[in-house]
Write a protein that holds these residues in place. Structure first.
Motif, PDB file in Angstrom:
ATOM      1  N   ARG A 194       0.830  -1.197   0.000  1.00 32.84           N
ATOM      2  CA  ARG A 194       0.000   0.000   0.000  1.00 32.84           C
ATOM      3  C   ARG A 194       0.870   1.254   0.000  1.00 32.84           C
ATOM      4  NH1 ARG A 194      -0.843   4.227   2.791  1.00 32.84           N
ATOM      5  NH2 ARG A 194      -2.838   5.250   2.869  1.00 32.84           N
ATOM      6  N   ASP A 195       1.891   1.270   0.840  1.00 30.51           N
ATOM      7  CA  ASP A 195       2.786   2.427   0.914  1.00 30.51           C
ATOM      8  C   ASP A 195       3.457   2.691  -0.430  1.00 30.51           C
ATOM      9  OD1 ASP A 195       2.105   2.545   3.596  1.00 30.51           O
ATOM     10  OD2 ASP A 195       4.003   1.694   4.307  1.00 30.51           O
TER      11      ASP A 195
ATOM     12  N   SER B  82       0.822   3.956  -2.901  1.00 29.60           N
ATOM     13  CA  SER B  82       0.414   5.320  -2.551  1.00 29.60           C
ATOM     14  C   SER B  82       1.462   6.334  -3.014  1.00 29.60           C
ATOM     15  CB  SER B  82       0.209   5.448  -1.041  1.00 29.60           C
ATOM     16  OG  SER B  82      -0.890   4.677  -0.622  1.00 29.60           O
TER      17      SER B  82
ATOM     18  N   GLU C 191       1.863  11.766   3.848  1.00 30.47           N
ATOM     19  CA  GLU C 191       0.774  11.608   2.879  1.00 30.47           C
ATOM     20  C   GLU C 191      -0.334  12.641   3.053  1.00 30.47           C
ATOM     21  OE1 GLU C 191      -1.764   7.991   0.839  1.00 30.47           O
ATOM     22  OE2 GLU C 191      -0.814   7.640   2.781  1.00 30.47           O
TER      23      GLU C 191
ATOM     24  N   LYS D  17      -1.566  15.449   0.380  1.00 28.52           N
ATOM     25  CA  LYS D  17      -2.946  15.575  -0.101  1.00 28.52           C
ATOM     26  C   LYS D  17      -3.460  17.000   0.080  1.00 28.52           C
ATOM     27  CE  LYS D  17      -4.334  10.776   0.543  1.00 28.52           C
ATOM     28  NZ  LYS D  17      -5.189   9.838   1.293  1.00 28.52           N
TER      29      LYS D  17
END
Length: 108
Positions: free
Chosen positions: A22-23, A26, A84, A88
């Protein structure tokens, strides 16, 4: 029926592997978003006939996106979750500027 420590250890290993994946994904998605923003921003700027404060702001944001993409190259996948949310927040602001200029360009 109870599970032994090997089962919970296997689950922990699986969870860790999934979090690592996932990291990585992402961070790759973040880099792709920055690339898209740079491309769309540059295209929009090239089509503007007049310079405006919003265009100057977008030009600065495209430059900053390029610098951020370079910096993200040095961030390890497992460290990306720590930044993260900040990423965003910044990119949402940039997308807002791009959207406003796109609407303005569509009206002219």
């Amino acid at each position: 029926e109870s599970r032994g420590p090997s089962s919970s250890e296997a689950q922990a290993n699986r969870l860790s592997a999934l979090q690592g994946k996932r990291d990585k994904l992402s961070r790759q998605l973040a880099l792709a978003k920055l690339e898209r923003f740079q491309l769309e921003g540059s295209q929009l700027l090239s089509g503007l006939v007049e310079e405006s404060p919003a265009a100057t702001k977008l030009r600065d944001q495209v430059r900053d996106a390029r610098k951020l993409a370079e910096a993200l190259q040095d961030v390890a996948d497992e460290d990306f979750p720590q930044i993260e949310q900040s990423f965003k927040d910044v990119t949402e602001s940039w997308e807002g500027t791009l959207g406003k200029l796109r609407q303005h360009a569509d009206r002219t």
